[in-house]
Design an enzyme around this catalytic site. Structure first.
Site, mmCIF file in Angstrom:
data_model
loop_
_atom_site.group_PDB
_atom_site.id
_atom_site.type_symbol
_atom_site.label_atom_id
_atom_site.label_comp_id
_atom_site.label_asym_id
_atom_site.label_seq_id
_atom_site.Cartn_x
_atom_site.Cartn_y
_atom_site.Cartn_z
ATOM 1 N N ASP A 1 0.868 -0.287 9.362
ATOM 2 C CA ASP A 1 0.068 -0.598 8.332
ATOM 3 C C ASP A 1 0.485 -1.369 6.973
ATOM 4 O O ASP A 1 -0.508 -0.900 5.955
ATOM 5 C CB ASP A 1 -1.030 0.786 7.777
ATOM 6 C CG ASP A 1 -2.551 0.306 7.808
ATOM 7 O OD1 ASP A 1 -2.740 -0.434 7.140
ATOM 8 O OD2 ASP A 1 -3.173 1.453 7.347
ATOM 9 N N HIS B 1 -4.153 -2.287 5.138
ATOM 10 C CA HIS B 1 -4.613 -0.845 3.824
ATOM 11 C C HIS B 1 -4.259 -1.922 2.655
ATOM 12 O O HIS B 1 -4.378 -1.944 1.444
ATOM 13 C CB HIS B 1 -4.509 0.042 4.027
ATOM 14 C CG HIS B 1 -3.032 0.523 3.443
ATOM 15 N ND1 HIS B 1 -1.390 -0.047 3.588
ATOM 16 C CD2 HIS B 1 -2.679 1.160 2.334
ATOM 17 C CE1 HIS B 1 -0.785 0.277 3.396
ATOM 18 N NE2 HIS B 1 -0.955 0.964 2.293
ATOM 19 N N ASP C 1 -2.597 5.720 -2.336
ATOM 20 C CA ASP C 1 -2.763 6.141 -1.030
ATOM 21 C C ASP C 1 -3.596 7.924 -0.918
ATOM 22 O O ASP C 1 -3.674 7.799 -0.039
ATOM 23 C CB ASP C 1 -0.793 5.987 -0.591
ATOM 24 C CG ASP C 1 -0.749 4.256 -0.589
ATOM 25 O OD1 ASP C 1 -1.853 3.842 0.026
ATOM 26 O OD2 ASP C 1 0.098 4.338 -1.028
HETATM 27 FE FE LIG Z 1 0.153 2.571 0.620
#
Ligand SMILES: [Fe+2]
Ligand code: FES
Lengths: 438, 163
Positions: free
Chosen positions: A207, A210, A355
């Site tokens: 990812d 993000h 996060d």
């Molecule tokens: Fe992250």
């Protein structure tokens, strides 16, 4: 729940994953059995237990472990639970010992797991206890790869070598780029996020998407370079492993003394190129990645971190995160890596803080009965995978792709529906494949 | 300076400082720190404890520049962990002046920090601080802070706050 139902939860061909796998207790229990009691899990780094008698605590799933070096110097891993009534025999996090003495009734085990002492052996057990049968419970398989210690509870699991497969090519980028390999800085960042462990594994496996938003503050402050995160590719490496990072570094720019770590790599570029080969040296800093199921890394300009996402119930994970450095780096470079790591990562790090916010709030927002009916979208870059000559695995055309996550959940589904390892595809053409090319 | 005065000066400084943090007046808080401030929270777990200073992990190991960066971050519009802002309450107690001169106070204190976030998120952080306060241009400033959390595994999803 019947195992065939898992096929309704993960549909790789269409890029769909159900929120239920992040929420429901029954699915979590299956995971503990079919994933965590079978896969190769990361335990510790060899540099943490250099001498016979050294030990360090670890977890395999929710099971507490002791990882130690026996009198012969072999690395062993045992359940940290007495065979008499289950008490934790070791309550330190690391240290050195000849034996583990259980605090409950005093059974004593040596660092090879052998039961060597039992109080009241004569007038309690009348010497009839079969001591050799009651040693500490040991993992079925243990192996190391370049300093990284892994173990599995399943005697039928493929060898660590086969399990890591092509991922070894990428692991070498981190721990074998220089003579002497790597070592970990003392101390572990440990914290808890109220979210399923897969949020983190999935985030690290593929990812990059993000980063500009979740970590927008890092970009705004100049801690993260937009250029560094925007080029390169994602890789579905096979066996559920994945990695993403830059395709070609501008190594000449690393001579800037403002970053001691990059300068150190720059000064050693000949050795690095010699060890890794020209092509691999160009993608030196491996970016982000996950080794299935729950061992992730981040290898970026300035520092390297390893972390394990320990499952702690369907909606909770405990993170153990280490700072890793090149063993041959001078002390001041190691110190700069340590400082760069902890300023940005760990629970206090200005990048990582955000996060936890996302994963915990995803969890709250998906708990409801109705939300769980609707699939999540994993379609980014679907059908656009390509093979890059000399690069192992299926790669994406740009860094913006969820090919890594699809590879991760493909393996998750295979394991959840396979009663035995022999039912899992552990090699060959289709392993690590994404959907058929367009 | 006598002992009573030292105790009074230390308490007044720490209580006012805590108020600034709880009211999220971070720029003013930053002004209370010396330019060479060391703001340090070592890891509390047993492994690595006892290692020489600077050779194992910390949760914070900041100077004025990095603290300034943390505060600047909050204004970027991307500091999701603090947007909407957390509500914090710093309870400072057991304040002991360990040593004092006209120019410097060595102070230890216990703390409980409560953090409430969004609807139902609640965290509690408990520990001890060891501070050095120094007089700069007639004003007390924080020159060093060592924060010792009593938690081993941090029970919160991040440490997006100041102690
Ligand atoms: Fe992250
Ligand atoms: S539980 Fe360990 S000796 Fe009884």
């Amino acid at each position: 729940m019947h195992e065939q139902e898992f096929h309704q939860l993960v549909n790789i061909e269409q890029g769909l994953v159900s929120p239920r796998i992040f929420i429901e207790p029954e699915i979590y229990e299956w995971e503990l059995e079919r994933i965590f009691a079978r896969c190769w899990l990361y335990l510790a780094h060899e540099s943490q237990i250099p001498e016979p008698g050294d030990y360090v605590a670890a977890f395999m799933g929710e099971d507490p472990m002791i990882v130690c070096r026996d009198p012969q110097g072999h690395i062993r891993a045992f359940l940290n639970s007495c065979t008499h009534r289950g008490m934790r025999v070791c309550r330190e996090e690391a240290g050195h010992t000849k034996a583990f003495r259980c605090p409950y009734h005093g059974w004593t085990f040596d660092t090879a797991g052998k039961l060597i002492g039992v109080p009241r052996l004569n007038d309690g057990y009348f010497r009839q206890l079969e001591k050799e049968k009651w040693g500490l419970i040991e993992v079925a398989q243990l192996a190391t790869y370049k300093g990284l210690i892994f173990a599995s509870w399943d005697p039928e699991a493929p060898s660590l070598d086969d399990y890591l497969g092509d991922m070894k090519w990428y692991i070498d980028l981190m721990v074998d780029r220089l003579e002497g390999g790597s070592e970990v800085i003392g101390g572990v960042h440990k914290w808890v996020i109220p979210a399923n462990w897969k949020f983190a594994a999935d985030n690290f496996v593929g990812d990059m998407y993000h980063v500009p938003v979740s970590h927008g503050s890092g970009l705004a402050l100049g801690l993260i370079s937009e250029r560094d995160i925007s080029r390169g590719f994602q890789v579905s490496v096979g066996n559920g492993h994945g990695r993403g990072g830059a395709d070609q570094w501008d190594v000449e720019s690393w001579s800037d003394p403002a970053s001691p770590h990059l300068k150190f790599l720059y000064e050693n570029r000949e050795e690095i190129t010699h060890r890794l080969g020209q092509q691999r040296a160009q993608i030196l800093l491996a970016g982000h990645g996950t080794i299935f199921p729950n061992f992730s890394f981040l290898d970026i300009p300035g520092f390297l971190t390893f972390r394990v996402w320990h499952p702690r119930g369907p909606e909770r994970m405990e993170i153990w995160s280490w700072c890793v450095v090149e063993k041959k780096a001078p002390p001041e470079v190691k110190n700069m890596m340590r400082l760069a790591y902890l300023a940005q990562f760990g629970p206090g790090g200005v990048v990582e803080q955000d996060d936890g916010e996302n994963w915990s709030q995803c969890t709250l927002a998906m708990r409801g009965r109705v939300r769980r009916r609707y699939m999540l979208n994993y379609q980014m870059g679907l059908g656009r995978q390509q093979v890059r000559p000399g690069i192992p695995g299926q790669t994406s055309p740009t860094i913006w792709s969820e090919i890594g996550q699809r590879g991760f959940y493909r393996r998750w589904l295979e394991l959840m529906t396979a009663p035995r390892w022999s039912d899992v595809n552990t090699g060959g053409e289709s392993n690590g494949r994404d959907e058929s090319p367009v | 300076m006598d002992e009573m005065r030292a105790q009074f000066e230390a308490e007044r400084f720490l209580y006012r400082e805590a108020k600034l943090l709880d009211e999220r007046r971070f720029e003013e808080w930053l002004d209370l720190l010396t330019d060479d401030v060391r703001y340090w929270m070592p890891v509390g777990n047993l492994e690595g404890a006892g290692a020489p200073d600077g050779q194992h992990l910390s949760y914070f190991e900041d100077n004025k520049q990095t603290l300034m960066l943390r505060i600047k971050r909050l204004g970027t519009g991307f500091a999701h962990a603090e947007d909407p802002p957390s509500r914090t309450r710093h309870l400072i107690s057991n304040i002991v002046v360990e040593a004092f001169t006209e120019a410097e106070l060595k102070v230890s204190a216990n703390f409980i920090v409560f953090r409430g976030r969004l609807e139902t998120e609640e965290d509690l952080f408990v520990g001890r601080r060891e501070d050095v306060l120094r007089k700069v241009d007639g004003q007390w400033k924080l020159a060093a802070r060592k924060i010792l959390l009593d938690h081993n595994v941090i029970g919160a999803k991040n440490l997006s706050l100041f102690f």
